[in-house]
Design a protein around this motif. Sequence first.
Motif, PDB file in Angstrom:
ATOM      1  N   ALA A 103      -0.894   7.515   8.307  1.00 29.63           N
ATOM      2  CA  ALA A 103      -0.856   6.050   8.371  1.00 29.63           C
ATOM      3  C   ALA A 103      -0.652   5.567   6.939  1.00 29.63           C
ATOM      4  O   ALA A 103      -1.582   5.554   6.133  1.00 29.63           O
ATOM      5  CB  ALA A 103      -2.153   5.509   8.961  1.00 29.63           C
ATOM      6  N   VAL A 104       0.587   5.208   6.610  1.00 29.35           N
ATOM      7  CA  VAL A 104       0.946   4.921   5.211  1.00 29.35           C
ATOM      8  C   VAL A 104       0.752   3.437   4.917  1.00 29.35           C
ATOM      9  O   VAL A 104       1.435   2.577   5.458  1.00 29.35           O
ATOM     10  CB  VAL A 104       2.390   5.384   4.921  1.00 29.35           C
ATOM     11  CG1 VAL A 104       2.826   4.942   3.530  1.00 29.35           C
ATOM     12  CG2 VAL A 104       2.482   6.901   5.049  1.00 29.35           C
ATOM     13  N   ASN A 105      -0.227   3.175   4.048  1.00 26.94           N
ATOM     14  CA  ASN A 105      -0.698   1.809   3.830  1.00 26.94           C
ATOM     15  C   ASN A 105      -0.207   1.185   2.522  1.00 26.94           C
ATOM     16  O   ASN A 105      -0.761   0.171   2.095  1.00 26.94           O
ATOM     17  CB  ASN A 105      -2.236   1.809   3.845  1.00 26.94           C
ATOM     18  CG  ASN A 105      -2.820   2.822   2.873  1.00 26.94           C
ATOM     19  OD1 ASN A 105      -2.427   3.985   2.907  1.00 26.94           O
ATOM     20  ND2 ASN A 105      -3.716   2.392   2.009  1.00 26.94           N
ATOM     21  N   GLY A 106       0.792   1.762   1.885  1.00 30.49           N
ATOM     22  CA  GLY A 106       1.271   1.207   0.613  1.00 30.49           C
ATOM     23  C   GLY A 106       2.188   2.232  -0.033  1.00 30.49           C
ATOM     24  O   GLY A 106       2.982   2.880   0.656  1.00 30.49           O
ATOM     25  N   PHE A 107       2.033   2.443  -1.352  1.00 33.33           N
ATOM     26  CA  PHE A 107       2.889   3.421  -2.031  1.00 33.33           C
ATOM     27  C   PHE A 107       2.692   4.830  -1.461  1.00 33.33           C
ATOM     28  O   PHE A 107       1.548   5.292  -1.322  1.00 33.33           O
ATOM     29  CB  PHE A 107       2.557   3.485  -3.521  1.00 33.33           C
ATOM     30  CG  PHE A 107       2.923   2.237  -4.288  1.00 33.33           C
ATOM     31  CD1 PHE A 107       4.254   1.864  -4.438  1.00 33.33           C
ATOM     32  CD2 PHE A 107       1.942   1.446  -4.880  1.00 33.33           C
ATOM     33  CE1 PHE A 107       4.600   0.715  -5.160  1.00 33.33           C
ATOM     34  CE2 PHE A 107       2.272   0.305  -5.599  1.00 33.33           C
ATOM     35  CZ  PHE A 107       3.603  -0.066  -5.734  1.00 33.33           C
ATOM     36  N   ALA A 108       3.792   5.481  -1.131  1.00 32.25           N
ATOM     37  CA  ALA A 108       3.771   6.920  -0.801  1.00 32.25           C
ATOM     38  C   ALA A 108       4.868   7.509  -1.668  1.00 32.25           C
ATOM     39  O   ALA A 108       6.044   7.536  -1.296  1.00 32.25           O
ATOM     40  CB  ALA A 108       4.045   7.151   0.680  1.00 32.25           C
ATOM     41  N   ALA A 180       8.013   6.472  12.246  1.00 30.67           N
ATOM     42  CA  ALA A 180       8.100   6.268  13.697  1.00 30.67           C
ATOM     43  C   ALA A 180       7.883   4.810  14.087  1.00 30.67           C
ATOM     44  O   ALA A 180       8.551   4.287  14.975  1.00 30.67           O
ATOM     45  CB  ALA A 180       7.087   7.155  14.413  1.00 30.67           C
ATOM     46  N   ARG A 181       6.913   4.160  13.443  1.00 33.26           N
ATOM     47  CA  ARG A 181       6.604   2.770  13.793  1.00 33.26           C
ATOM     48  C   ARG A 181       6.192   2.021  12.525  1.00 33.26           C
ATOM     49  O   ARG A 181       5.591   2.621  11.627  1.00 33.26           O
ATOM     50  CB  ARG A 181       5.408   2.660  14.741  1.00 33.26           C
ATOM     51  CG  ARG A 181       5.488   3.539  15.959  1.00 33.26           C
ATOM     52  CD  ARG A 181       4.310   3.246  16.882  1.00 33.26           C
ATOM     53  NE  ARG A 181       4.203   4.288  17.896  1.00 33.26           N
ATOM     54  CZ  ARG A 181       3.434   4.215  18.977  1.00 33.26           C
ATOM     55  NH1 ARG A 181       2.673   3.139  19.164  1.00 33.26           N
ATOM     56  NH2 ARG A 181       3.391   5.188  19.856  1.00 33.26           N
ATOM     57  N   VAL A 182       6.460   0.725  12.497  1.00 27.44           N
ATOM     58  CA  VAL A 182       5.981  -0.134  11.405  1.00 27.44           C
ATOM     59  C   VAL A 182       5.113  -1.230  12.014  1.00 27.44           C
ATOM     60  O   VAL A 182       5.501  -1.833  13.017  1.00 27.44           O
ATOM     61  CB  VAL A 182       7.156  -0.779  10.635  1.00 27.44           C
ATOM     62  CG1 VAL A 182       6.637  -1.708   9.541  1.00 27.44           C
ATOM     63  CG2 VAL A 182       8.060   0.289  10.033  1.00 27.44           C
ATOM     64  N   VAL A 183       3.947  -1.456  11.405  1.00 29.15           N
ATOM     65  CA  VAL A 183       3.043  -2.502  11.909  1.00 29.15           C
ATOM     66  C   VAL A 183       2.532  -3.308  10.713  1.00 29.15           C
ATOM     67  O   VAL A 183       2.571  -2.826   9.575  1.00 29.15           O
ATOM     68  CB  VAL A 183       1.847  -1.886  12.679  1.00 29.15           C
ATOM     69  CG1 VAL A 183       2.303  -1.151  13.926  1.00 29.15           C
ATOM     70  CG2 VAL A 183       1.018  -0.976  11.801  1.00 29.15           C
ATOM     71  N   PRO A 184       2.045  -4.527  10.953  1.00 29.73           N
ATOM     72  CA  PRO A 184       1.474  -5.292   9.837  1.00 29.73           C
ATOM     73  C   PRO A 184       0.317  -4.511   9.197  1.00 29.73           C
ATOM     74  O   PRO A 184      -0.440  -3.838   9.918  1.00 29.73           O
ATOM     75  CB  PRO A 184       0.961  -6.576  10.497  1.00 29.73           C
ATOM     76  CG  PRO A 184       1.735  -6.696  11.776  1.00 29.73           C
ATOM     77  CD  PRO A 184       2.022  -5.291  12.214  1.00 29.73           C
ATOM     78  N   LEU A 185       0.198  -4.615   7.880  1.00 33.87           N
ATOM     79  CA  LEU A 185      -0.836  -3.858   7.155  1.00 33.87           C
ATOM     80  C   LEU A 185      -2.221  -4.019   7.795  1.00 33.87           C
ATOM     81  O   LEU A 185      -2.947  -3.038   7.965  1.00 33.87           O
ATOM     82  CB  LEU A 185      -0.867  -4.307   5.684  1.00 33.87           C
ATOM     83  CG  LEU A 185      -1.978  -3.689   4.826  1.00 33.87           C
ATOM     84  CD1 LEU A 185      -1.813  -2.170   4.718  1.00 33.87           C
ATOM     85  CD2 LEU A 185      -1.995  -4.318   3.420  1.00 33.87           C
ATOM     86  N   ALA A 186      -2.559  -5.251   8.174  1.00 32.46           N
ATOM     87  CA  ALA A 186      -3.900  -5.514   8.718  1.00 32.46           C
ATOM     88  C   ALA A 186      -4.150  -4.753  10.025  1.00 32.46           C
ATOM     89  O   ALA A 186      -5.302  -4.540  10.403  1.00 32.46           O
ATOM     90  CB  ALA A 186      -4.093  -7.012   8.936  1.00 32.46           C
TER      91      ALA A 186
END
Length: 260
Positions: A103-108, A180-186
Amino acid sequence: MTYSNILVEQHDAVTLITLNRPQALNALNSGVLEELIEAFAAFQADPSQRCAVLTGAGDKAFAAGADIKEMADKPAADFYAGDFFSRWTSHVVQTTRKPWIAAVNGFALGGGCELAMMADFIIAADTARFGQPEIKLGVAPGMGGSQRLTRAIGKAKAMDMCLTGRMMGAEEAERSGLVARVVPLAELRDTALKVAAEIAAMPPLAAIANKEMVNVAFETTLEQGLLFERRLFQVLTATEDRVEGMAAFVEKRPGVWKGR
Ligand code: HXC
């Protein structure tokens, strides 16, 4: 085991592992590496755990790469003699047969992008930024970036990313097949836990087999891959869960899985 660089929580059958060095944008130092190996081994060994999620603490980074400060003064001979980063891939990826999600929440970036790509798939926050900026440090990817990124997004984009070191946003990453999917950070953490819980509720042997089949597609010819798939499918028909799954469908009720 007490961890100081990561957090490990169990949410029913889902293990949530959080890289926890937010002050260094969750940079991957040797302490993180050793603890991740432990955490993934514990996840694999615990029969109550069926799927894992790996994420980063804070809103800014999943992981901004290998720890540059730790690498800066290391002599070349130590990288070579210690086979730098080989343990990471062999333990986290090759010995984890159960499914797990990044679950990538910012910089990777750098090793952070490479770690995310070791997951079975990536769910990204809309704020996520992926990149292989190693070229700017006078090096190159060393944990799979040139190989997994190329397989995920193709030569043109992988070359663009590795040679310019530029970052790719979540929308481009999804369009390119990295994510696979993009969702709002929150919503990222809850979405990843929900998807993981869905996977955890599947027949466990079938989950392992599905993962193995897809991974074999990256390693072999189509003919051999199709044979591997067919044989594993046939093996699954011998499980009690297959009998239950097909009976449950016919009887219009949810299946109850035994993992045998
Ligand atoms: C060590 C890091 C770090 C890293 C960030 N930090 N990335 N420390 N290793 N990879 C630290 C910073 O030094 C700083 O600490 C704090 O985290 C906050 O970062 P800032 O740079 O102040 O934040 P910001 O200005 O918002 O910039 C964010 C950033 C930048 C664009 C992500 O931090 C950055 O470019 N980081 C390096 C990215 C990178 O090159 N990664 C690849 C690494 S090589 P202080 O103490 O100053 O506050 C790699 C090789 C893998 O991964 C293969 C090996 C075999």
